[in-house]
Design a protein around this motif. Structure first.
Motif, PDB file in Angstrom:
ATOM      1  N   TYR A 166       0.854  -1.173   0.000  1.00 12.01           N
ATOM      2  CA  TYR A 166       0.000   0.000   0.000  1.00 12.01           C
ATOM      3  C   TYR A 166       0.898   1.234   0.000  1.00 12.01           C
ATOM      4  O   TYR A 166       1.802   1.344   0.821  1.00 12.01           O
ATOM      5  N   VAL A 167       0.626   2.142  -0.925  1.00 12.37           N
ATOM      6  CA  VAL A 167       1.364   3.405  -0.973  1.00 12.37           C
ATOM      7  C   VAL A 167       0.372   4.495  -0.587  1.00 12.37           C
ATOM      8  O   VAL A 167      -0.677   4.643  -1.224  1.00 12.37           O
ATOM      9  N   THR A 168       0.694   5.230   0.468  1.00 11.26           N
ATOM     10  CA  THR A 168      -0.223   6.218   1.011  1.00 11.26           C
ATOM     11  C   THR A 168       0.254   7.638   0.726  1.00 11.26           C
ATOM     12  O   THR A 168       1.427   7.861   0.447  1.00 11.26           O
ATOM     13  N   GLY A 169      -0.663   8.575   0.829  1.00 12.85           N
ATOM     14  CA  GLY A 169      -0.294   9.982   0.700  1.00 12.85           C
ATOM     15  C   GLY A 169      -1.419  10.838   0.182  1.00 12.85           C
ATOM     16  O   GLY A 169      -2.276  10.372  -0.565  1.00 12.85           O
ATOM     17  N   GLY A 170      -1.382  12.088   0.584  1.00 11.81           N
ATOM     18  CA  GLY A 170      -2.404  13.040   0.210  1.00 11.81           C
ATOM     19  C   GLY A 170      -2.077  13.784  -1.069  1.00 11.81           C
ATOM     20  O   GLY A 170      -1.142  13.434  -1.801  1.00 11.81           O
ATOM     21  N   HIS A 217      -4.186  20.112   6.591  1.00 12.16           N
ATOM     22  CA  HIS A 217      -3.077  21.045   6.809  1.00 12.16           C
ATOM     23  C   HIS A 217      -2.158  20.578   7.933  1.00 12.16           C
ATOM     24  O   HIS A 217      -1.010  21.020   8.016  1.00 12.16           O
ATOM     25  N   ARG A 218      -2.662  19.696   8.770  1.00 13.96           N
ATOM     26  CA  ARG A 218      -1.872  19.135   9.862  1.00 13.96           C
ATOM     27  C   ARG A 218      -2.115  17.636   9.913  1.00 13.96           C
ATOM     28  O   ARG A 218      -3.139  17.149   9.459  1.00 13.96           O
ATOM     29  N   ARG A 223      -0.702  15.020   8.389  1.00 13.98           N
ATOM     30  CA  ARG A 223      -0.825  14.357   7.087  1.00 13.98           C
ATOM     31  C   ARG A 223      -0.556  12.854   7.181  1.00 13.98           C
ATOM     32  O   ARG A 223      -1.222  12.058   6.524  1.00 13.98           O
ATOM     33  N   THR A 224       0.427  12.465   7.993  1.00  9.57           N
ATOM     34  CA  THR A 224       0.727  11.039   8.129  1.00  9.57           C
ATOM     35  C   THR A 224      -0.454  10.301   8.753  1.00  9.57           C
ATOM     36  O   THR A 224      -0.833   9.219   8.300  1.00  9.57           O
ATOM     37  N   TYR A 225      -1.055  10.890   9.775  1.00  9.30           N
ATOM     38  CA  TYR A 225      -2.211  10.265  10.404  1.00  9.30           C
ATOM     39  C   TYR A 225      -3.384  10.186   9.420  1.00  9.30           C
ATOM     40  O   TYR A 225      -4.082   9.172   9.358  1.00  9.30           O
ATOM     41  N   ALA A 226      -3.582  11.230   8.628  1.00  7.27           N
ATOM     42  CA  ALA A 226      -4.653  11.206   7.617  1.00  7.27           C
ATOM     43  C   ALA A 226      -4.421  10.067   6.626  1.00  7.27           C
ATOM     44  O   ALA A 226      -5.376   9.402   6.204  1.00  7.27           O
ATOM     45  N   SER A 227      -3.169   9.828   6.264  1.00  3.35           N
ATOM     46  CA  SER A 227      -2.852   8.711   5.363  1.00  3.35           C
ATOM     47  C   SER A 227      -3.153   7.373   6.024  1.00  3.35           C
ATOM     48  O   SER A 227      -3.679   6.460   5.386  1.00  3.35           O
TER      49      SER A 227
END
Length: 181
Positions: free
Chosen positions: A55-59, A100-101, A103-107
């Motif tokens: 799995y490749v994650t990111g916003g 905006h804050r 980002r890793t947790y959002a991923s």
């Protein structure tokens, strides 16, 4: 005694933050914002250790960051790792929402949501991140994936400084201070 504690703290902060504690098998996770050269290590890890899926994650990639046809770091990372010889059937881009804050947790939350929606479970997860960001990445994926998730990690070394002597370069000092905070 105080000087000794400071010396030990300086020497041990880097390995503490850049934690490598692998869990083989299950799913491999890579952050899509990793530098291109880091995906060589991601592909090698996947090929070497019998993972089910990568799995490749990111916003979202912000316009000012690059001239790219990819809308998210997840898509960018997926394309790079597939160019390293991994089959499209084992690689999944998991895009996250723009935040905006955190980002890793959002991923990590986006991955958990995708797993639930697709009724996919893995016995373990192994996350690969860059250098000192790895401890935080592992912690946030553990939180998002929930109780019972076994999460290991590999810190991909930053070639811009020597991790054993990080204090001898300005980039090493800035990176350690930023991640320690």
């Amino acid at each position: 005694m105080g000087a000794g504690l400071i010396f030990i703290s300086v020497r041990e902060v880097h390995p503490f933050l850049a934690i490598t504690d692998p869990v083989h098998g299950g799913a491999l996770i890579a952050e899509g914002w990793l530098p291109d050269h880091a995906f060589d290590k991601v592909a090698a890890e996947f090929k070497r250790n019998q993972y089910d899926t990568l799995y490749v994650t990111g916003g979202p990639i912000e316009q000012r960051e690059s001239c790219t046809s990819y809308k998210t770091y997840a898509e960018r990372g997926e394309a790079i790792v597939r160019s390293k010889g991994l089959s499209p059937s084992v690689v999944r881009a998991i895009p996250a929402l723009k935040v905006h804050r955190d980002r890793t947790y959002a991923s990590a939350v986006a991955l958990k949501k995708w797993l639930v929606e697709h009724e996919v479970t893995h016995r373990s997860y192994h996350v690969m991140s860059f250098g000192l960001h790895t401890r935080r990445t592992r912690l946030l994926f553990e939180q998002a994936l929930g109780e019972g998730a076994i999460v290991g990690s590999t810190a991909i070394e930053d070639p811009d400084y020597d991790p054993k002597h990080w204090w001898s370069t300005s980039v090493g000092v800035r990176t350690v201070i930023d991640e320690a905070i």
